[in-house]
Structure formats: C-alpha cells, structure tokens
Scaffold this motif. Structure first.
Motif, short mmCIF file in Angstrom:
data_model
loop_
_atom_site.label_atom_id
_atom_site.label_comp_id
_atom_site.label_asym_id
_atom_site.label_seq_id
_atom_site.Cartn_x
_atom_site.Cartn_y
_atom_site.Cartn_z
N VAL A 55 39.84 58.30 47.63
CA VAL A 55 39.56 57.57 46.39
C VAL A 55 39.83 56.09 46.64
O VAL A 55 40.89 55.73 47.14
N VAL A 56 38.88 55.23 46.28
CA VAL A 56 39.03 53.79 46.47
C VAL A 56 38.61 53.09 45.18
O VAL A 56 37.46 53.20 44.76
N THR A 57 39.57 52.39 44.56
CA THR A 57 39.30 51.67 43.31
C THR A 57 40.03 50.33 43.34
O THR A 57 40.80 50.05 44.26
N ASN A 58 39.81 49.55 42.28
CA ASN A 58 40.68 48.40 42.12
C ASN A 58 41.99 48.85 41.47
O ASN A 58 42.18 50.04 41.19
N TRP A 59 42.90 47.92 41.23
CA TRP A 59 44.23 48.28 40.75
C TRP A 59 44.21 48.86 39.34
O TRP A 59 45.19 49.46 38.90
N LEU A 60 43.08 48.71 38.62
CA LEU A 60 42.97 49.25 37.27
C LEU A 60 42.09 50.49 37.21
O LEU A 60 41.83 51.03 36.14
N GLY A 61 41.61 50.92 38.37
CA GLY A 61 40.78 52.11 38.42
C GLY A 61 39.29 51.85 38.42
O GLY A 61 38.50 52.80 38.41
N GLY A 62 38.87 50.59 38.43
CA GLY A 62 37.45 50.25 38.40
C GLY A 62 36.85 50.10 39.79
O GLY A 62 37.51 50.29 40.81
N ASP A 63 35.59 49.72 39.80
CA ASP A 63 34.84 49.56 41.04
C ASP A 63 35.34 48.34 41.81
O ASP A 63 35.49 47.25 41.23
N CYS A 64 35.58 48.50 43.10
CA CYS A 64 36.08 47.37 43.91
C CYS A 64 35.17 47.05 45.09
O CYS A 64 35.58 46.31 45.98
N ARG A 65 33.95 47.57 45.08
CA ARG A 65 33.16 47.40 46.29
C ARG A 65 32.70 45.96 46.52
O ARG A 65 32.25 45.63 47.62
N TRP A 66 32.85 45.09 45.51
CA TRP A 66 32.54 43.68 45.69
C TRP A 66 33.79 42.83 45.87
O TRP A 66 33.73 41.62 45.82
N GLY A 67 34.94 43.50 46.08
CA GLY A 67 36.16 42.77 46.41
C GLY A 67 37.22 42.84 45.34
O GLY A 67 37.10 43.57 44.35
N GLY A 68 38.30 42.07 45.55
CA GLY A 68 39.39 42.03 44.60
C GLY A 68 40.61 42.77 45.08
O GLY A 68 40.92 42.80 46.27
#
Length: 264
Positions: A230-243
């Motif tokens: 599982v790969v997300t941003n720190w809030l659970g959203g999409d991170c494929r464009w960075g962050g």
C-alpha cells in the motif's frame, strides 16, 4: 486503447538497460557533480544523470512517440496517447557520487488513473525490480527472474522502517515522525529507492518520506503496489505525483502509520 503490458514491460527493461550503459561505466570514477540549487542544500547532477535520461528519451521518441515524458533532468514533453512515462535516471545521485551502490534508475508508466508499471533498476547490484498492475512483481538478477511479494507484517511494533535521511523530513513533521519512529521495531536510514524495492521484496515493512517529486515516487509506488503493498500520502490520498509518502507492506501498517503521522 488497450495497453499491451507484456510489450510495455519489455520496453521498460530496455530503457533500464540503456540507462545502465551510461551509468555503470561512470560509477566510482572521477566524475564531476554540478549543484542544481546552489542557493539551498547541495543537489548534485552529473554527466551520468543527463546521459542516461537522454538515452531513455531517445528510445521513447522512436518506440512511444505519442506518449508524454516527465523526467528529472529535462523539461517535460507532452503526448497524445494519455500515457506518461515518469523517469528518474539516477535516484540517489548523492549515493552515486559517493561510490555507494544503492542508487537506481526509476521508470514508471502512468495511464492517467494509476501507475500501470513501475521499474526500479539497481545496476551495481544487478537487480531489476518490476511491478505491473494486475500481474504482480518480479526481481531479475543474473539472468534469472522470480516473483516477489510484500511480507505480512501488521503490527508497527514488529515492523522495520526506512527513510532516506532525517533532514528531508520537514521540521514541522518531525514530532509526528519521531513518534512513528519510536513505535516500530527498527529503523534504518539511507538507501533512496532501494528501500521501496525491499518493501516489494518482503525484506522490510515500511518506508516513510516527505518532499518527494513525481519522478521520485511514481515507479516505487507502482512496484510496491504490484507486489501487494500500500502506498499513499500521509493522509491516505494519492501520492504518485509526489509529496509525503507512506509505503507499507500491509493495509494495517499503512493505517497505523497514517494515524500517527496525520495527528501532526
């Protein structure tokens, strides 16, 4: 449009091979490094970075001329197909110019909804990690290819976590990061993209980072997800464009890490 994933995977491998031909001969040589951001922290770029990205783009110009390209060392090029290749010719240039073997080449293909392919190639260790959406992930080394998958760690207290460097975590995020660090069994530093490969290969459980660009995470995200993670941003959203990024072996680990990090 129906994407031929087998043909696409073969193209990605050939792109990685073209990059290897530029990076390996220059590794552990007397190679100069320019600073892309002299007004800030040292951000090196070398002839190997530029030459390997140029080699990748030259193949794509011939074999996928309608696809867009987003890379680290050259300006983005627009496409007409709805597909975007996201490339980092040397992820871990600091490691590369220091003679450390954990740098890699990152190649991803995004269809506008998700990363459908992610390749993380480590030339010096001769390890090529490839994840394809819906088909799983593999590790190729010394002419042999085998399937890989994440491990089943669900408890933070049993997890091994990695991050590239503490100084890359924003000061405002350090208290939350430190709480997470105190919650896992063990933390290791460095490794750049190799950490994500180790999550996909079932060797470690968690990578947490911030300040990433699309070319840093697009390929590792697709790889880890294809391996079952599982790969997300720190809030659970999409991170494929960075962050800010969490790459976890299991949904339970991802949720536990998000709970701590999102609390600030």
């Amino acid at each position: 449009m129906t994407l031929d994933l087998d043909r696409t995977a073969d193209l990605a491998r050939r792109l990685a091979a073209a990059a290897r031909a530029e990076t390996l001969p220059r590794f552990r040589s007397d190679l100069a490094a320019d600073d892309k951001t002299p007004e800030a922290d040292f951000d090196p770029v070398t002839e190997a970075d530029r030459a390997s990205e140029a080699a990748i783009r030259a193949i794509l110009a011939t074999e996928a001329p309608d696809d867009a390209i987003m890379g680290e060392e050259q300006a983005a090029s627009e496409g007409r197909s709805g597909l975007t290749w996201v490339i980092d010719p040397i992820d871990g240039t600091r490691a590369y110019i220091s003679g450390l073997p954990t740098w890699g080449t990152l190649i991803a293909l995004d269809d506008g909804r998700r990363g459908v392919l992610g390749l993380v190639d480590h030339p010096w260790t001769d390890e090529c990690f490839l994840g394809v959406h819906g088909q799983g992930a593999t590790l190729s080394r010394a002419g042999e290819t085998r399937p890989i998958t994440v491990r089943n760690t669900r408890d933070l207290a049993a997890a091994t976590m990695m991050t590239t460097a503490l100084e890359l975590i924003d000061d405002a995020d350090r208290p939350a990061f430190d709480r997470l660090k105190s919650s896992v069994r063990m933390i290791r530093y460095g490794m750049d993209c190799y950490g994500y490969a180790m999550v996909a290969a079932g060797q470690i459980d968690l990578v947490v980072e911030s300040g990433l660009q699309a070319y840093d995470i697009a390929a590792p995200k697709a790889l880890v997800e294809a391996a079952g993670g599982v790969v997300t941003n720190w809030l659970g959203g999409d991170c494929r464009w960075g962050g800010k990024v969490i790459a976890a072996a299991t949904p339970e680990l991802a949720e536990a890490a998000r709970t701590i990090l999102s609390a600030g």
